[in-house]
Design a protein around this motif. Sequence first.
Motif, PDB file in Angstrom:
ATOM      1  N   GLY A  75      29.262  45.834  77.042  1.00  0.00           N
ATOM      2  CA  GLY A  75      28.238  46.404  76.170  1.00  0.00           C
ATOM      3  C   GLY A  75      28.124  47.906  76.203  1.00  0.00           C
ATOM      4  N   VAL A  76      29.120  48.578  76.768  1.00  0.00           N
ATOM      5  CA  VAL A  76      29.098  50.038  76.811  1.00  0.00           C
ATOM      6  C   VAL A  76      29.292  50.585  75.406  1.00  0.00           C
ATOM      7  N   GLY A  77      28.480  51.590  75.033  1.00  0.00           N
ATOM      8  CA  GLY A  77      28.588  52.115  73.678  1.00  0.00           C
ATOM      9  C   GLY A  77      27.849  53.436  73.517  1.00  0.00           C
ATOM     10  N   PRO A  78      27.651  53.875  72.291  1.00  0.00           N
ATOM     11  CA  PRO A  78      27.024  55.174  72.014  1.00  0.00           C
ATOM     12  C   PRO A  78      25.675  55.335  72.706  1.00  0.00           C
ATOM     13  N   GLY A  79      25.440  56.557  73.177  1.00  0.00           N
ATOM     14  CA  GLY A  79      24.197  56.867  73.844  1.00  0.00           C
ATOM     15  C   GLY A  79      24.226  56.636  75.344  1.00  0.00           C
ATOM     16  N   GLN A  80      25.244  55.954  75.837  1.00  0.00           N
ATOM     17  CA  GLN A  80      25.347  55.674  77.261  1.00  0.00           C
ATOM     18  C   GLN A  80      26.278  56.671  77.948  1.00  0.00           C
ATOM     19  N   ALA A  81      26.120  56.771  79.259  1.00  0.00           N
ATOM     20  CA  ALA A  81      27.024  57.573  80.085  1.00  0.00           C
ATOM     21  C   ALA A  81      27.827  56.634  80.977  1.00  0.00           C
ATOM     22  N   VAL A  82      29.047  57.016  81.261  1.00  0.00           N
ATOM     23  CA  VAL A  82      29.907  56.257  82.168  1.00  0.00           C
ATOM     24  C   VAL A  82      30.458  57.237  83.205  1.00  0.00           C
ATOM     25  N   VAL A  83      30.292  56.891  84.473  1.00  0.00           N
ATOM     26  CA  VAL A  83      30.720  57.767  85.567  1.00  0.00           C
ATOM     27  C   VAL A  83      32.199  57.505  85.876  1.00  0.00           C
ATOM     28  N   VAL A  84      32.983  58.590  85.877  1.00  0.00           N
ATOM     29  CA  VAL A  84      34.441  58.526  86.029  1.00  0.00           C
ATOM     30  C   VAL A  84      34.869  59.601  87.032  1.00  0.00           C
ATOM     31  N   PRO A  85      35.850  59.330  87.876  1.00  0.00           N
ATOM     32  CA  PRO A  85      36.367  60.391  88.750  1.00  0.00           C
ATOM     33  C   PRO A  85      36.993  61.510  87.918  1.00  0.00           C
TER      34      PRO A  85
END
Length: 375
Positions: free
Chosen positions: A71-81
């Motif tokens: 359900g990841v999509g617009p408006g969200q943040a995703v933490v990545v190295p």
Amino acid sequence: MVNARVYLSAPDVSGVEERYLVNALRSGWVAPVGPDLTEFEREIARRCATAHAVGVSSGTAALHLALLALGVGPGQAVVVPTLTFAATANAVVYTGAEPVFVDSLPGDGNADPDLVARAVGDLHREGRTVGAVVPVDLFGSVADHAAYADAAPGVPLVEDAAEALGAHRDGRPAGSFGRAAALSFNGNKILTTSGGGMLVTDDGALAERCRHLATQAREPVEHYEHRDVGYNYRLSNLLAALGRGQLTRLDEMIDRRRRLREAYLKLFAAVPGTRLLGDGDPGANCWLTTLVVEPGQAGWAAADLGAWLAARDIETRPVWKPMHRQPVYAERRAWLTGVADRLFETGLNLPSGSGLRDDDRRRVFEAIEAFLATR
């Protein structure tokens, strides 16, 4: 006789793979469906100790599908190295979400769990939704995923194990951590299907959602009907056959890479200011051996050795340029300590392929010894 170029991590293919591929061709199953694809998925799932696997066209596709299914999509943040290949961040952008970056641990280069906790906490305090954390098993060393789970309680973890098939940590294989994991079978990986990847998970509903989206989201009716926008992401049966042949040799190929790393470790043991990234990790698959050089102690820089070897037609490569320094991502948020920048400046990936012939191995080591003798 002119020496052939020594590559960083060339494909290691034998007659075993040829037999698997020829049998698949003769079977007539040449589309993105067939018995070799089905078996390859089962075999990879067993290897990763997961209940399900979905063969796809790349590791990037696997990451993209996993994020979509969560359900990841617009408006969200995703933490990545920040210390990773661009595909990790690109897959986030494909969903419409925003990648945010965290710095590394100096020992193995994997993401710093304390920074993950800080980033997630800061974002939550700002009212942001954190759709996922995507740790990377850098250069074949499985990251401390339990620490990430503690750092981001309630946030789904998607393991980017693109570089880590066959590696393990605390008795668990790469690919078995998080809600889902992505594997890559690109030409330079520890196991290759020339191009391709796999999504692995214990979540049956997530696996079926990814399988559906990967086949153009076609509904199970006789005519073509689509309720979702899908993707042409399935792995072909022919490439799966190649992968099955490779999988029978995986332990042998990992052992060769591990013995090569041990030889590098012995070579640099007495050289001041040098170390191998992730040295001491018994579960690493040794996909790439990374030399870290502190010029002030060594009297020379990693780039000096890289240039010396390049002049002798031996390929090396710097570690990944951090995402926060990439022009396309330079404006994105990042929680930094300077470790990734330092590893980029001081790290050098050395020839690490399991198919490295004895004469080429001697050539590499003699070239490095000649370089050290000039210093």
